[in-house]
Design an enzyme around this catalytic site. Structure first.
Site, PDB file in Angstrom:
ATOM      1  N   HIS A  86     -98.038  66.079 -24.213  1.00 18.41           N
ATOM      2  CA  HIS A  86     -96.699  66.497 -23.753  1.00 18.41           C
ATOM      3  C   HIS A  86     -95.839  67.058 -24.889  1.00 18.41           C
ATOM      4  O   HIS A  86     -94.742  67.554 -24.644  1.00 18.41           O
ATOM      5  CB  HIS A  86     -95.942  65.324 -23.108  1.00 18.41           C
ATOM      6  CG  HIS A  86     -96.599  64.809 -21.868  1.00 18.41           C
ATOM      7  ND1 HIS A  86     -96.859  65.609 -20.773  1.00 18.41           N
ATOM      8  CD2 HIS A  86     -97.072  63.571 -21.550  1.00 18.41           C
ATOM      9  CE1 HIS A  86     -97.459  64.887 -19.833  1.00 18.41           C
ATOM     10  NE2 HIS A  86     -97.604  63.647 -20.276  1.00 18.41           N
ATOM     11  N   ASP A 106    -106.355  64.430 -18.294  1.00 19.18           N
ATOM     12  CA  ASP A 106    -105.334  63.407 -18.094  1.00 19.18           C
ATOM     13  C   ASP A 106    -104.679  63.676 -16.730  1.00 19.18           C
ATOM     14  O   ASP A 106    -104.625  64.816 -16.271  1.00 19.18           O
ATOM     15  CB  ASP A 106    -104.291  63.489 -19.215  1.00 19.18           C
ATOM     16  CG  ASP A 106    -103.279  62.354 -19.137  1.00 19.18           C
ATOM     17  OD1 ASP A 106    -103.563  61.277 -19.701  1.00 19.18           O
ATOM     18  OD2 ASP A 106    -102.226  62.535 -18.493  1.00 19.18           O
ATOM     19  N   ASP A 129    -105.632  57.955 -16.967  1.00 14.27           N
ATOM     20  CA  ASP A 129    -104.617  57.469 -16.016  1.00 14.27           C
ATOM     21  C   ASP A 129    -104.795  58.054 -14.616  1.00 14.27           C
ATOM     22  O   ASP A 129    -103.984  57.810 -13.733  1.00 14.27           O
ATOM     23  CB  ASP A 129    -103.192  57.710 -16.546  1.00 14.27           C
ATOM     24  CG  ASP A 129    -102.965  59.126 -17.028  1.00 14.27           C
ATOM     25  OD1 ASP A 129    -103.791  60.011 -16.739  1.00 14.27           O
ATOM     26  OD2 ASP A 129    -101.939  59.348 -17.716  1.00 14.27           O
ATOM     27  N   HIS A 143    -101.623  63.691 -15.956  1.00 15.13           N
ATOM     28  CA  HIS A 143    -100.358  64.420 -16.070  1.00 15.13           C
ATOM     29  C   HIS A 143    -100.632  65.811 -16.639  1.00 15.13           C
ATOM     30  O   HIS A 143    -101.571  65.982 -17.415  1.00 15.13           O
ATOM     31  CB  HIS A 143     -99.388  63.679 -17.001  1.00 15.13           C
ATOM     32  CG  HIS A 143     -99.048  62.296 -16.539  1.00 15.13           C
ATOM     33  ND1 HIS A 143     -99.751  61.182 -16.946  1.00 15.13           N
ATOM     34  CD2 HIS A 143     -98.077  61.846 -15.698  1.00 15.13           C
ATOM     35  CE1 HIS A 143     -99.226  60.096 -16.369  1.00 15.13           C
ATOM     36  NE2 HIS A 143     -98.210  60.472 -15.602  1.00 15.13           N
TER      37      HIS A 143
HETATM   38 ZN    ZN Z   1    -101.109  60.959 -18.465  1.00 14.21          ZN
END
Ligand code: ZN
Length: 283
Positions: free
Chosen positions: A107, A145, A224, A147
């Protein structure tokens, strides 16, 4: 050959209370130790390596601890922890290994929060980007991931040598990645879509990429997406093994950098299955 794991106990020495806390990596390390993996210690990334990805002002602020946001605390010495995690990615890239380090990175954009998002989602330096820039090779980045890696997209958007592919839950944090843009190919998926749909989407994603033109595959390896975790897409250990097989079948030099995954013991088992899948199919 068994993939080597890059790990330093130093990455467990901060942030005990946060969801992105040491337990998630400590327990994974214990599981992988039991499974007889070989571990290598990273050294911190040089400032020069970081500056190929991040703006000077941002690195300066990170050193001074002026980087707090609601998700991403300015822990004491966070620059040193983040630099060591980036160093883990560099070593993993050198040996085609798996960096089991924290903090995560995808991120983090050039100057911190990326693509207009207000937080850095537990990330300080973009580890996978630091490694890809250091290699200087044509790279396919696979971000699995749960996200969207808004930082990685921001860093490589328009880079003719890199293609970024991300499968992620959407709508979900950080809110980006709803559509593809140029060399950034995004595959948004609904919450808990299940591993069959996930793997079909992964096959579709690889189907639109000319894999032959890449010299290296860099994997932002987040876990995740595991059923019940922070960005669950309903995956299980078996799904990670299948995912690993598909990456192994690309038969390219490949390295892996840990992103999310918030249940430590589960991370360890998922990483083991994932790497077994890779090794079954790799050269
Ligand atoms: Zn994540």
């Amino acid at each position: 050959m068994k993939t080597k794991i890059v790990f330093s106990e130093k990455c467990l020495n901060y942030g005990g209370w946060h969801v992105e806390g040491p337990q998630r990596v400590k327990m994974a390390h214990e599981v992988l130790k039991e499974k007889q993996y070989e571990f290598l210690e990273p050294t911190p990334a040089s400032e020069e390596a970081l500056l190929k990805v991040h703006e000077t002002d941002y690195i300066w602020n990170l050193k001074k601890g002026l980087v707090e946001d609601p998700d991403t605390p300015a822990y004491d010495n966070i620059y040193e922890y983040a630099r060591l995690s980036a160093g883990g990615a560099l070593l993993a890239a050198e040996i085609n290994g798996f960096s089991l380090m924290r903090p995560p990175g995808h991120h983090a954009g050039r100057s911190g929060a990326a693509l207009g998002i207000y937080t850095r989602g537990f990330c300080y330096l973009n580890n996978v980007a630091v490694a890809v820039k250091a290699l200087g090779k044509a790279a396919l980045i696979l971000d699995v991931d749960g996200h969207h890696g808004n930082g990685t997209q921001e860093i490589f958007q328009g880079d003719g040598r890199v293609v970024y592919v991300s499968l992620h839950r959407y709508p979900h944090y950080p809110g980006t990645g709803g559509f593809s843009e140029g060399n950034c190919l995004n595959f948004p998926l609904p919450a808990d879509c299940g591993e069959q749909r996930y793997l079909e989407t992964f096959d579709d994603a690889l189907g639109v990429v000319d894999v032959g033109r890449f010299e290296v595959v860099a994997v932002s390896a987040g876990f995740d997406t595991h059923r019940g975790d922070l960005a669950s897409l309903g995956l299980t250990e078996g799904g990670y093994r299948e995912l690993g097989r598909r990456i192994g079948m690309l038969k390219k030099p490949t390295f892996f950098v840990l992103e999310g995954g918030y249940v430590g013991e589960q991370n360890g088992r998922d990483i083991d299955q994932f790497l077994r899948g890779v090794e079954e199919k790799a050269v």
